[in-house]
Structures are given as C-alpha cells and as structure tokens.
Design a protein around this motif. Structure first.
Motif, PDB file in Angstrom:
ATOM      1  N   ARG A  13       0.814  -1.209   0.000  1.00  0.00           N
ATOM      2  CA  ARG A  13       0.000   0.000   0.000  1.00  0.00           C
ATOM      3  C   ARG A  13       0.853   1.267   0.000  1.00  0.00           C
ATOM      4  O   ARG A  13       2.026   1.253   0.363  1.00  0.00           O
ATOM      5  N   SER A  14       0.193   2.369  -0.374  1.00  0.00           N
ATOM      6  CA  SER A  14       0.641   3.715  -0.047  1.00  0.00           C
ATOM      7  C   SER A  14      -0.459   4.291   0.827  1.00  0.00           C
ATOM      8  O   SER A  14      -1.612   4.406   0.391  1.00  0.00           O
ATOM      9  N   LYS A 157      -1.002  -0.061 -14.546  1.00  0.00           N
ATOM     10  CA  LYS A 157       0.045   0.198 -13.566  1.00  0.00           C
ATOM     11  C   LYS A 157       0.603  -1.154 -13.125  1.00  0.00           C
ATOM     12  O   LYS A 157       0.070  -1.790 -12.213  1.00  0.00           O
ATOM     13  N   SER A 170      -2.968   0.116  -8.346  1.00  0.00           N
ATOM     14  CA  SER A 170      -3.561   1.404  -8.699  1.00  0.00           C
ATOM     15  C   SER A 170      -2.538   2.514  -8.795  1.00  0.00           C
ATOM     16  O   SER A 170      -2.858   3.634  -9.194  1.00  0.00           O
ATOM     17  N   ASN A 171      -1.299   2.242  -8.434  1.00  0.00           N
ATOM     18  CA  ASN A 171      -0.295   3.294  -8.290  1.00  0.00           C
ATOM     19  C   ASN A 171       0.374   3.679  -9.585  1.00  0.00           C
ATOM     20  O   ASN A 171       0.712   2.830 -10.425  1.00  0.00           O
ATOM     21  N   SER A 177       1.791   8.882  -5.968  1.00  0.00           N
ATOM     22  CA  SER A 177       1.325   7.525  -5.687  1.00  0.00           C
ATOM     23  C   SER A 177       2.215   6.753  -4.729  1.00  0.00           C
ATOM     24  O   SER A 177       1.741   5.825  -4.080  1.00  0.00           O
ATOM     25  N   ASP A 183      -1.759  10.397  -2.274  1.00  0.00           N
ATOM     26  CA  ASP A 183      -2.819   9.478  -2.696  1.00  0.00           C
ATOM     27  C   ASP A 183      -2.693   8.138  -1.975  1.00  0.00           C
ATOM     28  O   ASP A 183      -1.576   7.660  -1.734  1.00  0.00           O
ATOM     29  N   GLU A 185      -3.017   4.189  -2.287  1.00  0.00           N
ATOM     30  CA  GLU A 185      -2.922   3.227  -3.384  1.00  0.00           C
ATOM     31  C   GLU A 185      -2.821   1.815  -2.818  1.00  0.00           C
ATOM     32  O   GLU A 185      -2.417   1.609  -1.668  1.00  0.00           O
TER      33      GLU A 185
END
Length: 338
Positions: A13-14, A157, A170-171, A177, A183, A185
C-alpha cells in the motif's frame, strides 16, 4: 493467466494517517525497489506516468535510479539485461501537459541526470537499445473521409520481472502515488512456487505461469499478434525476439510520423515548431492537444497505414527537448502531477 494453488499474493500500500488512520506506509515503492534490485534478466513496466528522482525538482521516489543501477551492474558484468518501459504522453491539454512531460523525459533521457545520460557516462560504449527502450501505444482510423490518429492512453500500472514476479495495482510511478502521504494506493505482488519451463537468453529458465502468460499476451496485443501465441516473445533476451518487437515499434512510429507530420516526434524540439507544424497541416478544430491529425484518406495514405502492426510505437523522449524547464518545486502542477 490463472492463479494456481501455489500462488502467493501479497498486498502492498501507499497510506498515511490522514487517509487510513495508520502510520505512513510506502510498501508499494518498497516492493518495486526489491523486485528491481533482485531482477536477473529483464524488467517490463507499463504505467500511466514515469516520474522519478532523476528528474530533479525535489522528486523523491527512487524507481528510475534503481533501474539505472541495475542496468549499470548488468553492463559492467557483461550480462544481457533488458528494461521495457511503456507509458503515454500526458493527457492534459496544451501547455498544461508540458511540466509532466518534461519530468518524464528528464527521468528517462534529458536534463543531465536521466537514466540514458547517466548510463552513457558511467558505462562507456553501452548500446542503450540493448538495455533500456521506451515505447508508447498509438492507433488510427478514418473519420469523415479523413485519416486520424491518436495515442492509446495507457492507464495500466504494472511491472513484470523475470516472468517470476508481477506487481499490479492502482499506483502510478510518481511521488503522488508512492510516497504514502498523498494518494492512497493498493497493489498486489504475485509470485508462484510451481514453475513452467522457459528460456532466458537461450538457457533453461523456469518461470511463473501467471507472470509469463500476462507478459506474452500484452506484448502480443501491442504488436498485433495472436494473444495466445506463447512462442514469439517467450524469451525476451533472445536477439530475434527483441529485434521483432523493437522493429515493429520503429516502423510503426516512422509510418505515423510520415502520415501525420505534427504528431509528437524527436525532430520537434520547441513548442513554436510544433505549433507551426500543426497550423501547416490543418489540424481539427477540437485538436487543442495536437494529438489528432487530419489527412485525406487517399489510397496512398491508407496503403501506408495498412502496414502498421498492432499499436506499439517508439516513445519520442526527445520531443520538445529545447524547451526550458517549466516546473518549480511546490507549485500546483507539481502537486498534481509529479
């Protein structure tokens, strides 16, 4: 590809306290960096953006620099290694696109600190085409009796490494990202214990069925081949495989530039030159971005376009090279797009 019982899927994740109520996390960037550092044969990237620390301007993520270091290591060791980068030009209209475009090209090829420039300096005699190549996707058709073209705006991506690891999520590849404080992600890192036989550089090399099949179907689609062709691009280090892939990109780009002279190309160095070409070739009224070209759909034009194979084209990373930097740190375009 189909997930097998032995498939391992790790979520990364981010995330930040403001968005997820957790400590700041940038495990997506970590997963990318570990996969690049541990790569043995090739890296295949598709992304909407490619903006990284080598561009300067306060950008922090280290994706491009880690790729540079991995390619340098391969060259100095005399190893075969390939990096395939696919990303579009920005979708923003007009000069709004220029700061993002410049960041991407300063990451890859210009500005004094890019992947290409650093490798050329640090690896005397390197043939960059044998290590790092950059592509985009384009299509064409006939509308109202005119031949038209536009880029296919890549929105995927993902990164595939050695046909053993795939990271899909999604990044984008940019700070927005990857740093975790902007954001939110999510991505999935896919690997498999059960391998299938393949080759790398002609030598036996077991690969993940999922990653291998995904890459082959993508490359086949981009080159206009049967999606289920599991042979043509099976070995990305094989000279004949790469020669076919790269020649399709080169020839398609040449056809499009000949047919539509003002589409972005490495020969267009300034905004004024681009505006002149657009005016000269009568662009459509709604072509504020200059990515669609009108051309009478003559037999000659249609015959030329019929030679296009798939959608793969070279990415013109020296487009508008002579335009000075248009971005500064901490201005709104940087917050939005870097």
């Amino acid at each position: 590809g189909v997930f097998a019982p032995s498939t391992s899927c790790q979520l990364v994740r981010s995330l930040a306290p403001w968005s997820g109520g957790a400590i700041r996390e940038r495990s997506i960037e970590g997963a990318y960096l570990r996969a690049i550092e541990s790569s043995e044969n090739f890296i295949y990237v598709e992304n909407q953006f490619f903006v990284s620390s080598l561009a300067g301007g306060g950008i922090e993520n280290r994706i491009a620099d880690t790729i540079r270091r991995r390619v340098k290591k391969a060259f100095l060791n005399g190893d075969a290694f390939r990096v395939f980068l696919l990303f579009p030009q920005p979708e923003e209209v007009g000069r709004w696109a220029l700061p993002t475009l410049q960041r991407e090209y300063r990451t890859v090829a210009t500005g004094g600190n890019s992947i290409f420039e650093r490798l050329t300096t640090e690896c005397p005699g390197i043939d960059l085409d044998q290590y790092v190549t950059v592509y985009q996707l384009r299509s064409h058709g006939v509308l109202g009796g005119r031949a038209v073209t536009d880029q296919i705006f890549l929105h995927s991506k993902m990164m595939i490494v050695d046909d053993r690891i795939a990271i899909i999520g999604s990044n984008n590849i940019n700070d927005r990202s990857l740093l975790g404080d902007r954001d939110s992600e999510i991505a999935i890192v896919v690997s498999e214990e059960e391998m299938i036989d393949s080759t790398m550089g002609g030598a036996h090399y077991p690969v993940s069925p999922f990653s291998h099949t995904l890459r082959l179907r993508l490359m086949n689609e981009h080159c206009g081949l049967d999606l289920d062709d599991m042979r043509t691009f099976a070995d990305p280090l094989a000279a004949e495989s790469f020669a076919l892939w790269h020649s399709i990109a080169v020839e398609n780009q040449q056809i499009y530039e000949q047919t539509f002279p003002f589409i972005p190309s490495n020969t267009i160095k300034t905004w004024a030159q681009w505006e002149e070409l657009k005016a000269q070739h009568a662009p459509r009224e709604d072509d504020s971005a200059g990515t669609v070209e009108d051309s009478a759909a003559t037999v000659e034009v249609l015959s030329r376009l019929a030679r296009v194979r798939g959608h793969l084209c070279l990415h013109p990373v020296y487009f508008l090279q002579s335009e000075g930097p248009t971005f500064r740190e901490n201005v709104i375009d940087g917050e939005l797009y870097q």
